[in-house]
Design an enzyme around this catalytic site. Structure first.
Site, PDB file in Angstrom:
ATOM      1  N   LYS A  62       0.823  -1.197   0.000  1.00 36.29           N
ATOM      2  CA  LYS A  62       0.000   0.000   0.000  1.00 36.29           C
ATOM      3  C   LYS A  62       0.862   1.254   0.000  1.00 36.29           C
ATOM      4  CE  LYS A  62      -3.063  -2.372   3.204  1.00 36.29           C
ATOM      5  NZ  LYS A  62      -3.446  -2.439   4.650  1.00 36.29           N
ATOM      6  N   GLY A  63       2.105   1.118   0.455  1.00 36.85           N
ATOM      7  CA  GLY A  63       2.909   2.294   0.782  1.00 36.85           C
ATOM      8  C   GLY A  63       3.170   3.243  -0.362  1.00 36.85           C
ATOM      9  N   GLU A 118       7.677   2.481  -6.025  1.00 35.07           N
ATOM     10  CA  GLU A 118       7.781   2.028  -4.626  1.00 35.07           C
ATOM     11  C   GLU A 118       8.019   3.219  -3.699  1.00 35.07           C
ATOM     12  OE1 GLU A 118       7.252  -0.142  -2.599  1.00 35.07           O
ATOM     13  OE2 GLU A 118       7.960  -2.136  -3.087  1.00 35.07           O
ATOM     14  N   ASP A 119       7.549   3.087  -2.494  1.00 39.42           N
ATOM     15  CA  ASP A 119       7.853   4.116  -1.499  1.00 39.42           C
ATOM     16  C   ASP A 119       9.259   3.937  -0.957  1.00 39.42           C
ATOM     17  OD1 ASP A 119       6.873   1.740  -0.446  1.00 39.42           O
ATOM     18  OD2 ASP A 119       6.199   2.656   1.414  1.00 39.42           O
ATOM     19  N   ASP A 122      14.372  -1.390   0.418  1.00 40.23           N
ATOM     20  CA  ASP A 122      15.040  -1.720   1.680  1.00 40.23           C
ATOM     21  C   ASP A 122      15.980  -2.912   1.442  1.00 40.23           C
ATOM     22  OD1 ASP A 122      15.659  -2.071   4.347  1.00 40.23           O
ATOM     23  OD2 ASP A 122      13.629  -2.292   5.042  1.00 40.23           O
ATOM     24  N   LYS A 150      17.331   2.620   0.980  1.00 43.54           N
ATOM     25  CA  LYS A 150      18.209   2.309   2.121  1.00 43.54           C
ATOM     26  C   LYS A 150      19.265   1.316   1.648  1.00 43.54           C
ATOM     27  CE  LYS A 150      15.043   2.357   6.111  1.00 43.54           C
ATOM     28  NZ  LYS A 150      14.490   1.438   7.149  1.00 43.54           N
ATOM     29  N   PHE A 171      13.928   4.177  10.781  1.00 46.38           N
ATOM     30  CA  PHE A 171      12.524   3.753  10.661  1.00 46.38           C
ATOM     31  C   PHE A 171      11.702   4.979  10.302  1.00 46.38           C
ATOM     32  CE2 PHE A 171       8.417   2.213  11.193  1.00 46.38           C
ATOM     33  CZ  PHE A 171       8.412   0.866  11.484  1.00 46.38           C
ATOM     34  N   VAL A 172      11.196   4.989   9.082  1.00 45.02           N
ATOM     35  CA  VAL A 172      10.481   6.164   8.593  1.00 45.02           C
ATOM     36  C   VAL A 172       8.998   5.868   8.432  1.00 45.02           C
ATOM     37  CG1 VAL A 172      12.393   7.374   7.485  1.00 45.02           C
ATOM     38  CG2 VAL A 172      11.245   5.522   6.269  1.00 45.02           C
ATOM     39  N   ASP A 178       4.096   3.218   6.921  1.00 44.87           N
ATOM     40  CA  ASP A 178       3.314   2.990   8.140  1.00 44.87           C
ATOM     41  C   ASP A 178       4.134   2.450   9.297  1.00 44.87           C
ATOM     42  OD1 ASP A 178       3.704   0.367   6.888  1.00 44.87           O
ATOM     43  OD2 ASP A 178       2.232  -0.369   8.352  1.00 44.87           O
ATOM     44  N   ARG A 184       0.259   6.508   7.612  1.00 43.04           N
ATOM     45  CA  ARG A 184       0.456   6.582   6.163  1.00 43.04           C
ATOM     46  C   ARG A 184       0.030   7.932   5.607  1.00 43.04           C
ATOM     47  NH1 ARG A 184       1.534   1.368   4.104  1.00 43.04           N
ATOM     48  NH2 ARG A 184       0.525  -0.357   5.187  1.00 43.04           N
TER      49      ARG A 184
END
Ligand code: PRP
Length: 198
Positions: A62-63, A118-119, A122, A150, A171-172, A178, A184
């Site tokens: 969902k991000g 993508e948000d 990682d 990242k 951690f964002v 979220d 969000r």
């Protein structure tokens, strides 16, 4: 007085607004202005690279939803949307490498210019899985746009073609990202500290 900065959709505007208080406690990493400027630059670059050709923008739920919404309005091309959703087998077990597709593309992408949106990139497990899956359909081109990257967390060898901001292992939350499904809808990207009150 109710703060205009309150990001909570359901906020009643009462004098005591926990959502506002919580938001004010968070440290902002990238403001909405910084995000907007970077997204505009990314959109301009993507527009140039497409050279007038059509584009299918594939958001990874969902991000990526807010980023896709903004990026799509920053690209000046004939674009359509599609969405996929993936899940890992338990958030804590992500390093197992097991990514599962829980919502597939609606339309075939063979012969099309595809931009996966993508948000955050990682470990790279999600995008490696999706890239392999999408390449099997023989798109004309397959590129990746991620708002955040990242690189220090990478487990798979994969890089995005378009990166908004490269960040250390923080951690964002916010702008689609979220913590336990919350935050969000924050318009800024904020840092979630381990001792933050829920
Ligand atoms: C996040 C993010 C990417 C993925 C990146 O999704 O949106 O899809 O993790 O991580 P990786 O590079 O380690 O694979 P998440 O699974 O948290 O779901 P969400 O988008 O619904 O929040």
């Amino acid at each position: 007085m109710h703060s205009l900065a309150c990001p909570a959709a359901a906020c009643s505007g009462d004098t005591v607004c926990m959502a506002t208080i919580t938001y004010k406690d968070l440290e902002v990493l990238f403001t909405r202005q910084q995000i907007a400027e970077r997204v505009a630059e990314m959109g301009a670059q993507i527009t140039r690279d497409l050279n007038g050709e059509k584009l299918v923008m594939v958001g990874v739920l969902k991000g990526a939803a807010p980023f896709l919404a903004d990026l799509s309005r920053a690209v000046q091309v004939d674009a359509t949307f599609d969405f996929v959703a993936t899940s890992s087998y338990g958030k804590g077990q992500r390093s197992s490498g097991a990514v599962k597709l829980i919502k597939d593309l609606d339309e075939p992408i063979e012969g099309k210019n595809v931009l996966v949106v993508e948000d955050i990139l990682d470990t790279g497990l999600t995008l490696s899985y999706l890239r392999k899956l999408f390449l099997q359909q023989r798109p004309k081109s397959l590129r990746i746009a991620t708002l955040l990257d990242k690189p220090s967390r990478r487990l798979e060898k994969i890089e995005a073609d378009y990166v908004g901001f490269s960040i250390p292992n923080l951690f964002v939350i916010g702008y689609g990202m979220d913590y336990a499904e919350r935050y969000r809808n924050l318009p800024d990207i904020c840092l979630m500290t381990p001792d933050h009150p829920e």
